[in-house]
Design an enzyme around this catalytic site. Structure first.
Site, PDB file in Angstrom:
ATOM      1  N   PHE A   1       0.786  -1.376  -0.073  1.00 27.54           N
ATOM      2  CA  PHE A   1      -0.063   0.159  -0.060  1.00 27.54           C
ATOM      3  C   PHE A   1       0.980   1.255  -0.032  1.00 27.54           C
ATOM      4  O   PHE A   1       0.340   2.309  -0.410  1.00 27.54           O
ATOM      5  CB  PHE A   1      -0.952   0.190   1.185  1.00 27.54           C
TER       6      PHE A   1
ATOM      7  N   LYS B   1      -0.501   9.573  -2.283  1.00 28.32           N
ATOM      8  CA  LYS B   1      -1.864   9.191  -3.034  1.00 28.32           C
ATOM      9  C   LYS B   1      -2.603  10.477  -3.153  1.00 28.32           C
ATOM     10  O   LYS B   1      -3.913  10.489  -3.589  1.00 28.32           O
ATOM     11  CB  LYS B   1      -2.691   8.242  -2.157  1.00 28.32           C
TER      12      LYS B   1
ATOM     13  N   SER C   1      -5.605   1.553  -8.933  1.00 30.25           N
ATOM     14  CA  SER C   1      -6.646   2.547  -8.686  1.00 30.25           C
ATOM     15  C   SER C   1      -7.453   2.643  -9.982  1.00 30.25           C
ATOM     16  O   SER C   1      -6.998   2.459 -11.087  1.00 30.25           O
ATOM     17  CB  SER C   1      -6.214   3.952  -8.347  1.00 30.25           C
TER      18      SER C   1
ATOM     19  N   TYR D   1       0.029  11.133  -9.997  1.00 29.83           N
ATOM     20  CA  TYR D   1      -0.299  10.045  -9.210  1.00 29.83           C
ATOM     21  C   TYR D   1      -0.902   8.991  -9.952  1.00 29.83           C
ATOM     22  O   TYR D   1      -0.405   7.820  -9.710  1.00 29.83           O
ATOM     23  CB  TYR D   1      -1.357  10.328  -8.120  1.00 29.83           C
TER      24      TYR D   1
ATOM     25  N   LYS E   1       0.472   4.884 -10.713  1.00 32.95           N
ATOM     26  CA  LYS E   1      -0.156   3.517 -10.571  1.00 32.95           C
ATOM     27  C   LYS E   1      -0.165   2.545 -12.123  1.00 32.95           C
ATOM     28  O   LYS E   1      -0.100   1.472 -12.036  1.00 32.95           O
ATOM     29  CB  LYS E   1      -1.884   3.903 -10.447  1.00 32.95           C
TER      30      LYS E   1
ATOM     31  N   TYR F   1      -9.023  -0.013  -7.150  1.00 29.98           N
ATOM     32  CA  TYR F   1     -10.006   0.477  -6.073  1.00 29.98           C
ATOM     33  C   TYR F   1     -10.715   1.543  -6.886  1.00 29.98           C
ATOM     34  O   TYR F   1     -10.105   2.338  -7.713  1.00 29.98           O
ATOM     35  CB  TYR F   1      -9.283   1.002  -4.933  1.00 29.98           C
TER      36      TYR F   1
ATOM     37  N   ASN G   1     -10.693  14.341  -0.263  1.00 29.43           N
ATOM     38  CA  ASN G   1     -11.619  13.439  -0.797  1.00 29.43           C
ATOM     39  C   ASN G   1     -13.191  13.954   0.105  1.00 29.43           C
ATOM     40  O   ASN G   1     -13.331  14.488   0.792  1.00 29.43           O
ATOM     41  CB  ASN G   1     -11.410  12.077  -0.345  1.00 29.43           C
TER      42      ASN G   1
ATOM     43  N   ASP H   1     -11.202  16.384 -12.749  1.00 26.75           N
ATOM     44  CA  ASP H   1     -12.373  15.305 -12.443  1.00 26.75           C
ATOM     45  C   ASP H   1     -13.009  14.572 -13.583  1.00 26.75           C
ATOM     46  O   ASP H   1     -13.193  15.293 -14.626  1.00 26.75           O
ATOM     47  CB  ASP H   1     -13.420  16.153 -11.731  1.00 26.75           C
TER      48      ASP H   1
HETATM   49  C1  WQD Z   1     -15.266  12.268  -5.462  1.00 28.52           C
HETATM   50  C2  WQD Z   1     -16.168  13.289  -5.998  1.00 28.52           C
HETATM   51  C3  WQD Z   1     -15.305  15.587  -6.501  1.00 28.52           C
HETATM   52  C4  WQD Z   1     -14.604  16.605  -2.593  1.00 28.52           C
HETATM   53  C5  WQD Z   1      -9.749  10.118  -5.838  1.00 28.52           C
HETATM   54  C6  WQD Z   1      -8.421   9.589  -6.478  1.00 28.52           C
HETATM   55  C7  WQD Z   1      -8.519   8.207  -6.691  1.00 28.52           C
HETATM   56  C8  WQD Z   1      -8.787   7.543  -5.278  1.00 28.52           C
HETATM   57  C9  WQD Z   1     -10.122   8.145  -4.619  1.00 28.52           C
HETATM   58  C10 WQD Z   1      -6.706   6.742  -4.421  1.00 28.52           C
HETATM   59  C11 WQD Z   1     -15.803  14.321  -7.259  1.00 28.52           C
HETATM   60  C12 WQD Z   1     -16.373  15.625  -5.483  1.00 28.52           C
HETATM   61  C13 WQD Z   1     -14.736  16.103  -3.631  1.00 28.52           C
HETATM   62  C14 WQD Z   1     -15.042  18.201  -2.276  1.00 28.52           C
HETATM   63  C15 WQD Z   1     -16.659  17.678  -4.018  1.00 28.52           C
HETATM   64  N1  WQD Z   1      -7.754   7.976  -4.501  1.00 28.52           N
HETATM   65  N2  WQD Z   1     -15.850  16.341  -4.516  1.00 28.52           N
HETATM   66  N3  WQD Z   1     -16.288  18.259  -3.105  1.00 28.52           N
HETATM   67  O1  WQD Z   1     -11.371  12.434  -7.379  1.00 28.52           O
HETATM   68  O2  WQD Z   1     -13.088  10.266  -7.346  1.00 28.52           O
HETATM   69  O3  WQD Z   1     -10.914   9.900  -6.583  1.00 28.52           O
HETATM   70  O4  WQD Z   1      -9.962   9.554  -4.470  1.00 28.52           O
HETATM   71  O5  WQD Z   1      -6.398   5.809  -5.106  1.00 28.52           O
HETATM   72  O6  WQD Z   1      -7.335   7.675  -7.237  1.00 28.52           O
HETATM   73  O7  WQD Z   1      -8.538  10.258  -7.633  1.00 28.52           O
HETATM   74  O8  WQD Z   1     -12.526  11.181  -4.954  1.00 28.52           O
HETATM   75  O9  WQD Z   1     -13.202  11.998  -3.083  1.00 28.52           O
HETATM   76  O10 WQD Z   1     -11.822  13.434  -4.329  1.00 28.52           O
HETATM   77  O11 WQD Z   1     -13.985  12.841  -5.259  1.00 28.52           O
HETATM   78  O12 WQD Z   1     -17.555  17.902  -4.759  1.00 28.52           O
HETATM   79  O13 WQD Z   1     -14.790  18.853  -1.247  1.00 28.52           O
HETATM   80  O14 WQD Z   1     -16.775  14.202  -4.879  1.00 28.52           O
HETATM   81  O15 WQD Z   1     -15.464  16.473  -7.704  1.00 28.52           O
HETATM   82  O16 WQD Z   1     -16.738  14.215  -8.274  1.00 28.52           O
HETATM   83  P1  WQD Z   1     -11.988  10.971  -6.658  1.00 28.52           P
HETATM   84  P2  WQD Z   1     -12.860  12.429  -4.356  1.00 28.52           P
END
Ligand code: WQD
Length: 338
Positions: A81, A85, A125, A150, A154, A178, A200, A299
């Protein structure tokens, strides 16, 4: 049987250590604590009654990695792991990400390929798919140009493992791609511990719920989706942890048909940002303060997994619903804030 878990004090790593111990494995954790804390060991021990062996090692120090494997020559499986990230940070600091995420993988593989019959699970991922053209996403979907260093680490990581497995039949490897991990162990003894402002969605929601953040910004409400917000596949971290044990056992028991396999690990369900907010409001009974703002650069619109391969071949499926995962995240947030 002794299993090495690198990054085992992290969010997904710690939950996987719990499931490995529950399945009777002896676990050794390597972590450099750059994004985690040794206190997580207390949480793991509180759940399983067994405190895993922990060594604070930075895997970028090749000699330290070599020394570890000399002292732990009875390791038969490794779940890797340990990596940086944060997508946004990787854009700012590409060399830190390429060095940390790739040199550590290479040093571990160099040790494993010098031994007999090693099983290796790689933390990959869904980011490798970029914006896939077809939903749900299968493992055959093309790997597309990474949107961030990042994501690129991967993709390159998977290629390094593929090329290594080609010339080392003794190395058996699985990459787990994931989707979006969330939630916490139902005991609330371990969970997600984002440092600083959470990047996140789910930790930002729960921190807003406890009043640590004023308001959630929803990044974009004008996407071509039913409610205009992005869609993701949110999987309970305990379901994800269990997938690692099942994948490892497939290799340890020699059930794999190729010495390199790839599996998507998700629920197979897509949820929009607004649906995740509604889930929080249902499980907490609170109204979440949020506003819809501009899109976040990088995004993708939609990503959720086709889980048939993991269901049929691994014999694994996610069990928790979005609300159950969200409740575990909310219980955890309230516990660490009291
Ligand atoms: C999810 C959705 C944002 C925060 C990332 C990595 C991926 C994995 C998981 C490691 C999106 C929206 C988010 C906020 C929001 N990480 N959002 N307001 O980007 O899908 O994936 O994390 O392995 O590799 O890329 O996850 O939780 O950042 O976003 O509206 O304050 O929530 O736009 O649509 P993401 P996320």
């Amino acid at each position: 049987m002794k299993i090495l878990v690198t990054g085992g004090l992290g969010f997904i790593g710690s939950h996987t250590v719990v499931e490995l111990q529950n399945s009777g494995y002896e676990v050794v954790i390597i972590d450099n604590c750059s994004n985690s804390s040794e206190n997580v060991l207390d949480g793991i021990a509180a759940i399983t009654g067994r405190r895993p062996v922990f060594e604070k090692i930075d895997l970028r120090e090749k000699e330290k990695v070599q020394d570890f494997f000399k002292r732990h020559s009875d390791v038969q499986g490794t779940i890797h792991f340990a990596a940086s990230k944060a997508v946004g940070e990787s854009v700012e600091k590409p060399l830190l990400y390429y060095e940390n995420n790739l040199s550590t993988l290479i040093y571990i593989l160099q040790e494993l390929t010098a031994k007999k019959a090693q099983s290796f699970i790689f933390s990959s991922s869904c980011t490798v798919y970029g914006q896939a053209s077809k939903m749900p996403i299968t493992e055959d979907a093309p790997v597309q140009k990474a949107e961030s260093p990042y994501g690129n680490t991967k993709q390159i990581g998977e290629e390094i493992i593929i090329d290594t497995c080609k010339v080392n039949q003794e190395l058996q490897a699985i990459s787990l791609r994931y989707f979006n991990p969330m939630g916490a162990h139902p005991s609330s003894e371990i969970g997600e511990l984002p440092i600083g402002v959470p990047q996140n969605l789910v930790p930002f929601i729960t921190q807003t719920g406890v009043g640590l953040r004023d308001q959630l910004s929803v990044f974009g409400g004008d996407y071509p989706t039913p409610d205009g917000t992005c869609i993701r596949d949110y999987i309970h971290v305990v379901d994800l942890a269990k997938a690692h044990v099942v994948a490892l056992e497939r290799l340890l028991e020699g059930k794999n048909t190729e010495n390199y396999e790839v599996y998507n690990v998700g629920t197979g369900e897509g949820s929009s940002v607004l649906e995740v907010i509604s889930s929080f409001e249902r499980v907490s009974g609170l109204k979440l303060n949020y506003s819809i703002v501009d899109r976040r650069a990088g995004d993708i619109i939609s990503a959720f997994a086709d889980t048939k391969k993991a269901n049929k071949i691994l014999g694994w499926e996610a069990k928790s619903s979005l609300d159950q995962a969200m409740k575990s995240a909310w219980d955890w947030e309230q516990k660490i804030r009291n």
